[in-house]
Design a protein around this motif. Structure first.
Motif, short mmCIF file in Angstrom:
data_model
loop_
_atom_site.label_atom_id
_atom_site.label_comp_id
_atom_site.label_asym_id
_atom_site.label_seq_id
_atom_site.Cartn_x
_atom_site.Cartn_y
_atom_site.Cartn_z
N LEU A 252 0.83 -1.20 0.00
CA LEU A 252 0.00 0.00 0.00
C LEU A 252 0.87 1.25 0.00
O LEU A 252 0.60 2.21 -0.75
CB LEU A 252 -0.92 -0.01 1.23
N GLU A 253 1.90 1.27 0.83
CA GLU A 253 2.77 2.44 0.90
C GLU A 253 3.48 2.68 -0.43
O GLU A 253 3.60 3.82 -0.90
CB GLU A 253 3.79 2.27 2.02
N ALA A 254 3.97 1.61 -1.06
CA ALA A 254 4.66 1.76 -2.34
C ALA A 254 3.71 2.27 -3.42
O ALA A 254 4.07 3.15 -4.22
CB ALA A 254 5.29 0.43 -2.76
N PHE A 255 2.49 1.72 -3.43
CA PHE A 255 1.51 2.18 -4.41
C PHE A 255 1.19 3.65 -4.21
O PHE A 255 1.18 4.44 -5.17
CB PHE A 255 0.22 1.35 -4.29
N ALA A 256 0.92 4.06 -2.97
CA ALA A 256 0.53 5.44 -2.71
C ALA A 256 1.66 6.40 -3.05
O ALA A 256 1.42 7.47 -3.65
CB ALA A 256 0.12 5.58 -1.24
N ALA A 257 2.88 6.04 -2.67
CA ALA A 257 4.01 6.93 -2.96
C ALA A 257 4.22 7.08 -4.46
O ALA A 257 4.49 8.18 -4.97
CB ALA A 257 5.27 6.38 -2.31
N ASP A 258 4.08 5.99 -5.21
CA ASP A 258 4.23 6.05 -6.66
C ASP A 258 3.12 6.87 -7.30
O ASP A 258 3.38 7.70 -8.20
CB ASP A 258 4.22 4.62 -7.23
N PHE A 259 1.90 6.69 -6.83
CA PHE A 259 0.76 7.45 -7.36
C PHE A 259 0.97 8.94 -7.12
O PHE A 259 0.75 9.77 -8.02
CB PHE A 259 -0.54 6.97 -6.70
N GLU A 260 1.38 9.29 -5.92
CA GLU A 260 1.62 10.70 -5.59
C GLU A 260 2.72 11.29 -6.45
O GLU A 260 2.61 12.43 -6.93
CB GLU A 260 1.98 10.83 -4.11
N ALA A 261 3.78 10.53 -6.67
CA ALA A 261 4.90 11.04 -7.47
C ALA A 261 4.49 11.25 -8.92
O ALA A 261 4.92 12.22 -9.56
CB ALA A 261 6.08 10.06 -7.39
N ARG A 262 3.66 10.37 -9.44
CA ARG A 262 3.27 10.47 -10.85
C ARG A 262 2.19 11.52 -11.10
O ARG A 262 2.16 12.14 -12.17
CB ARG A 262 2.78 9.11 -11.36
N HIS A 263 1.30 11.70 -10.14
CA HIS A 263 0.13 12.55 -10.39
C HIS A 263 0.09 13.82 -9.54
O HIS A 263 -0.74 14.70 -9.79
CB HIS A 263 -1.16 11.75 -10.17
N GLY A 264 0.95 13.92 -8.53
CA GLY A 264 0.95 15.12 -7.71
C GLY A 264 -0.29 15.27 -6.85
O GLY A 264 -0.63 16.39 -6.44
N VAL A 265 -0.96 14.17 -6.56
CA VAL A 265 -2.17 14.18 -5.74
C VAL A 265 -1.86 13.47 -4.42
O VAL A 265 -1.63 12.26 -4.43
CB VAL A 265 -3.35 13.49 -6.44
N PRO A 266 -1.82 14.17 -3.28
CA PRO A 266 -1.57 13.50 -2.00
C PRO A 266 -2.70 12.51 -1.69
O PRO A 266 -3.88 12.82 -1.88
CB PRO A 266 -1.54 14.64 -0.99
N LEU A 267 -2.34 11.32 -1.21
CA LEU A 267 -3.33 10.29 -0.92
C LEU A 267 -3.44 10.06 0.59
O LEU A 267 -2.45 9.73 1.25
CB LEU A 267 -2.96 8.97 -1.59
N GLU A 268 -4.62 10.26 1.12
CA GLU A 268 -4.93 9.87 2.49
C GLU A 268 -4.88 8.34 2.54
O GLU A 268 -5.43 7.65 1.70
CB GLU A 268 -6.31 10.42 2.85
N ARG A 269 -4.16 7.81 3.57
CA ARG A 269 -3.83 6.38 3.57
C ARG A 269 -4.93 5.48 4.13
O ARG A 269 -5.06 4.33 3.72
CB ARG A 269 -2.54 6.15 4.35
#
Length: 303
Positions: A252-269
């Motif tokens: 989950l952490e790896a997915f969220a960090a990658d998503f944030e890096a690619r899209h610039g959208v912070p993700l609430e975990r």
């Protein structure tokens, strides 16, 4: 604003929520490779203090409390409850006194965590109860002992018939926008209303953030309470809770960090990242036919 009076009832509209919330399209390879479009329904932008489904579920309850002339809101939650924080913020902004019944009497002897500290800063009176009592909070005799006279009671997570009707508007905002809508689920009220508001041919997928397999019956109960029966097309995918509420995994952490890096959208975990991981996994599994537009409801803000 001062306390609630019949002459001067607070109006949640005075908080100037951003409605309908924006829809943002993302170019995401996991979806594009399958011929899918990914949209974010940015409910996290509705209001800085009452974002996402917290606004949609609390707003009708705030109106009901004001209409009944109640000066105090009482509600329930765990030590890191987003719902407690939102209720405390609503009280501060609209002039309600607030009481939070917090699960875990052992917490009373510890320093407040940042979540509960914010509740207290917003004026919420915190009352800690043991976990056995908390589990029985819906029983009439237990509830009577917990609730002072004159309080308006908002259930845990804010999920009741009023909240379901508030979340029905979310579904209506997405009519004609997406074929499939994903939403994270805690107590089930958002999914119950969202599914009811969607149009023919649309379906909702709920991603529970707690273990237990109990949520389907709860969503049905809420829909019966709000509408008299099941409404809309919806299913639950129980695979993405990461072990339970507020639990995280390296995946989950790896997915969220990658998503944030690619899209610039912070993700609430606790909620949002789990839901987006679920939708992405389903896309990669071929669960959606090419040409499908998938909308992900961003129900909360990253801290």
């Amino acid at each position: 604003m001062g306390g609630v009076t019949s002459d001067n009832p607070p109006d949640p509209a005075a908080l100037r929520p951003l409605l309908p919330s924006p829809v943002q399209e993302l170019a995401d390879d996991a979806f594009a490779r399958r011929g899918l479009r990914l949209l974010l329904k940015r409910d996290d932008l509705i209001h800085p203090d009452l974002p996402g489904n917290k606004w949609r579920k609390l707003e009708p309850n705030l109106r009901a409390a004001a209409a009944a002339g109640r000066r105090t809101l009482l509600t329930f939650g765990g030590a890191y409850s987003n719902h407690l924080r939102a209720t405390a913020a609503a009280g501060r902004l609209l002039g309600f006194a607030t009481i939070g019944i917090v699960r875990g009497d052992e917490l009373a002897d510890r320093p407040l965590n940042p979540s509960l500290a914010q509740c207290a800063a917003d004026g919420m009176r915190l009352r800690f109860v043991d976990r056995a009592t908390y589990r029985r909070k819906a029983e009439p005799e237990v509830l009577a002992a917990l609730v002072p006279e004159g309080c308006y009671v908002v259930p845990e997570g804010g999920s009741n018939a009023a909240a379901v009707h508030g979340c029905e508007v979310l579904g209506r905002e997405l009519r004609g926008v997406a074929d499939v809508v994903g939403v994270a689920c805690g107590t089930g009220g958002t999914l119950a209303g969202l599914a009811a508001g969607l149009g023919p041919g649309q379906r909702a997928i709920g991603f529970p953030v707690l273990r237990g397999g109990f949520l389907g019956e709860e969503v049905l109960r809420l829909q019966r309470e709000a509408f008299g029966g099941r409404r809309g097309e919806w299913v639950l995918d129980e695979r993405f809770h990461a072990g339970g509420y507020a639990r995280r995994t390296p995946e989950l952490e790896a997915f969220a960090a990658d998503f944030e890096a690619r899209h610039g959208v912070p993700l609430e975990r606790v909620y949002v990242a789990k839901m987006l991981l679920g939708l992405t996994t389903l896309a990669q599994e071929g669960a959606f036919t090419p040409g499908t537009t998938v909308a992900a409801v961003v129900t909360g803000s990253a801290p």
